[in-house]
Design an enzyme around this catalytic site. Sequence first.
Site, PDB file in Angstrom:
ATOM      1  N   LYS A   1     -10.328  -3.304  -5.992  1.00 50.21           N
ATOM      2  CA  LYS A   1     -10.057  -4.436  -5.580  1.00 50.21           C
ATOM      3  C   LYS A   1      -9.786  -5.191  -4.272  1.00 50.21           C
ATOM      4  O   LYS A   1      -9.697  -4.336  -3.205  1.00 50.21           O
ATOM      5  CB  LYS A   1      -8.345  -4.096  -5.770  1.00 50.21           C
ATOM      6  CG  LYS A   1      -8.436  -3.872  -7.426  1.00 50.21           C
ATOM      7  CD  LYS A   1      -6.838  -3.815  -8.101  1.00 50.21           C
ATOM      8  CE  LYS A   1      -7.185  -3.011  -9.613  1.00 50.21           C
ATOM      9  NZ  LYS A   1      -5.317  -3.121  -9.995  1.00 50.21           N
TER      10      LYS A   1
ATOM     11  N   ASN B   1       1.032  -0.033   4.899  1.00 55.16           N
ATOM     12  CA  ASN B   1       0.599   0.109   3.548  1.00 55.16           C
ATOM     13  C   ASN B   1       0.478   1.416   3.466  1.00 55.16           C
ATOM     14  O   ASN B   1       0.931   2.113   2.520  1.00 55.16           O
ATOM     15  CB  ASN B   1      -1.170   0.484   4.605  1.00 55.16           C
ATOM     16  CG  ASN B   1      -0.976  -1.379   4.497  1.00 55.16           C
ATOM     17  OD1 ASN B   1      -1.083  -1.852   3.933  1.00 55.16           O
ATOM     18  ND2 ASN B   1      -2.212  -1.582   5.396  1.00 55.16           N
TER      19      ASN B   1
ATOM     20  N   THR C   1     -10.862  -2.516   3.328  1.00 53.32           N
ATOM     21  CA  THR C   1      -9.180  -2.465   3.367  1.00 53.32           C
ATOM     22  C   THR C   1      -8.147  -1.487   3.423  1.00 53.32           C
ATOM     23  O   THR C   1      -7.958  -1.513   2.360  1.00 53.32           O
ATOM     24  CB  THR C   1      -8.753  -3.582   3.983  1.00 53.32           C
ATOM     25  OG1 THR C   1     -10.226  -4.142   4.146  1.00 53.32           O
ATOM     26  CG2 THR C   1      -7.689  -3.643   4.922  1.00 53.32           C
TER      27      THR C   1
ATOM     28  N   ASN D   1       3.445  -5.486   9.400  1.00 54.78           N
ATOM     29  CA  ASN D   1       2.969  -6.793   9.797  1.00 54.78           C
ATOM     30  C   ASN D   1       2.375  -7.562   8.735  1.00 54.78           C
ATOM     31  O   ASN D   1       2.133  -7.148   7.674  1.00 54.78           O
ATOM     32  CB  ASN D   1       1.375  -6.759  10.988  1.00 54.78           C
ATOM     33  CG  ASN D   1       0.752  -5.597  11.628  1.00 54.78           C
ATOM     34  OD1 ASN D   1       1.624  -5.848  12.601  1.00 54.78           O
ATOM     35  ND2 ASN D   1      -0.101  -4.976  12.407  1.00 54.78           N
ATOM     36  N   MET D   2       2.104  -9.060   9.105  1.00 49.95           N
ATOM     37  CA  MET D   2       1.770  -9.833   8.485  1.00 49.95           C
ATOM     38  C   MET D   2       0.237  -9.964   8.231  1.00 49.95           C
ATOM     39  O   MET D   2       0.025 -10.137   9.872  1.00 49.95           O
ATOM     40  CB  MET D   2       2.388 -10.738   8.206  1.00 49.95           C
ATOM     41  CG  MET D   2       1.760 -12.786   7.249  1.00 49.95           C
ATOM     42  SD  MET D   2       1.906 -11.889   5.190  1.00 49.95           S
ATOM     43  CE  MET D   2       3.877 -11.742   5.212  1.00 49.95           C
TER      44      MET D   2
ATOM     45  N   ASN E   1     -10.315   9.781  10.682  1.00 47.84           N
ATOM     46  CA  ASN E   1     -11.700   9.462  10.130  1.00 47.84           C
ATOM     47  C   ASN E   1     -12.843   9.970  10.648  1.00 47.84           C
ATOM     48  O   ASN E   1     -12.416  10.788  12.561  1.00 47.84           O
ATOM     49  CB  ASN E   1     -12.070   7.923   9.810  1.00 47.84           C
ATOM     50  CG  ASN E   1     -12.057   7.371  11.297  1.00 47.84           C
ATOM     51  OD1 ASN E   1     -12.258   7.435  11.815  1.00 47.84           O
ATOM     52  ND2 ASN E   1     -11.548   5.903  10.488  1.00 47.84           N
TER      53      ASN E   1
ATOM     54  N   ASP F   1      -5.565   4.327   4.450  1.00 45.61           N
ATOM     55  CA  ASP F   1      -3.764   4.134   4.936  1.00 45.61           C
ATOM     56  C   ASP F   1      -3.652   4.812   3.339  1.00 45.61           C
ATOM     57  O   ASP F   1      -2.627   5.642   2.664  1.00 45.61           O
ATOM     58  CB  ASP F   1      -3.474   2.705   4.717  1.00 45.61           C
ATOM     59  CG  ASP F   1      -3.883   1.974   5.743  1.00 45.61           C
ATOM     60  OD1 ASP F   1      -3.978   3.012   6.894  1.00 45.61           O
ATOM     61  OD2 ASP F   1      -3.539   1.055   6.166  1.00 45.61           O
TER      62      ASP F   1
ATOM     63  N   ARG G   1     -14.003  10.482   5.092  1.00 42.17           N
ATOM     64  CA  ARG G   1     -15.749  10.233   5.773  1.00 42.17           C
ATOM     65  C   ARG G   1     -15.808   9.564   4.740  1.00 42.17           C
ATOM     66  O   ARG G   1     -16.968   9.705   3.996  1.00 42.17           O
ATOM     67  CB  ARG G   1     -15.827  11.704   5.822  1.00 42.17           C
ATOM     68  CG  ARG G   1     -15.598  12.859   6.205  1.00 42.17           C
ATOM     69  CD  ARG G   1     -17.028  13.915   5.981  1.00 42.17           C
ATOM     70  NE  ARG G   1     -16.801  14.917   6.732  1.00 42.17           N
ATOM     71  CZ  ARG G   1     -16.618  15.516   8.463  1.00 42.17           C
ATOM     72  NH1 ARG G   1     -17.292  14.775   8.856  1.00 42.17           N
ATOM     73  NH2 ARG G   1     -16.283  16.034   9.222  1.00 42.17           N
ATOM     74  N   GLY G   2     -15.197   8.713   4.383  1.00 37.19           N
ATOM     75  CA  GLY G   2     -15.657   7.122   3.305  1.00 37.19           C
ATOM     76  C   GLY G   2     -16.120   7.769   1.947  1.00 37.19           C
ATOM     77  O   GLY G   2     -15.796   8.427   1.382  1.00 37.19           O
TER      78      GLY G   2
END
Length: 298
Positions: free
Chosen positions: A274, A46, A237, A14-15, A186, A241, A210-211
């Site tokens: 980032k 990604n 974001t 995707n863009m 997740n 991935d 789990r973040g």
Amino acid sequence: MSTQPNVCIVGSINMDLTVTTDKMPMQGETVLGQDFFTNPGGKGANQAVAAARMGANVKFIGAVGDDPFGKTLLTNFTNENIRTEGIEIVRDASTGTATIILSENDNRIIVASGANQSVTPDHVRKHRNLIITSDLVLLQLEVPLETIVATMEIAKANNVPVILNPAPYQPLPEEILKAAAYLTPNEIELASMKASPLFTSIKDKLIVTRGDKGVSFAEHGIEREISGHSVQVIDTTGAGDTFNGALAAELAGGTELADAVTAANAAAAISVSKTGAQAGMPVKEDIQGFLHERNMSE
């Protein structure tokens, strides 16, 4: 690592089109935004970049439209040393896009799949040699489900293990759950998967992200956990991935499961420092340095 690990990814390209605004428009309303930017995206793409930066030879099976976004995204793949012979240019479809409206307390996203819907079972079979010559296949759910099934059939027949990242989540048929070597949900996706009557039989395949709490997984039937890392978070974001791409590269290279999960967990932690899904993805040396600083070995 004596030979370069080979990873094949079948997935979305995707863009991402992002605009920031202080105020979400109401129906029929026009508001002024601040910034607009485009970034390469799509879960498949990604994950491919993450795996390539970890040193894997990445082969991609997917599709883009015959339009400027498609050309830009193919160039991005080439710049990241990702092989593109499995990517078809579809004349009568647009390249997939994600239109993202970012507001301080409200984010809204519209995904137009476009050429990603052209990644059919026939398309995969045409490029089956890319699967057969790989050490591992990595899949997500932004291409048609029958394509996932077809890919797994080819991989299974040739003893190539498959990691399935069940995102964006949808209920999965028994054949997919049984064929996957690993499933990487997740916590939200895991909650949905627990409704499956097969859940007990797939528990040992689960690697759950789990973040900031880290990762849990089973090894030889024993539950294990790897803690999250304390980092300054700029943009989450693409963290999932990054984890999946890094995990695929490590496992394809013969790294033991616990060490592969440790490296992938570190890669995801580095990536959130980032802005942009692909911009923060680390190379292998970054991860080794990160773990060394924390007195952890890969």
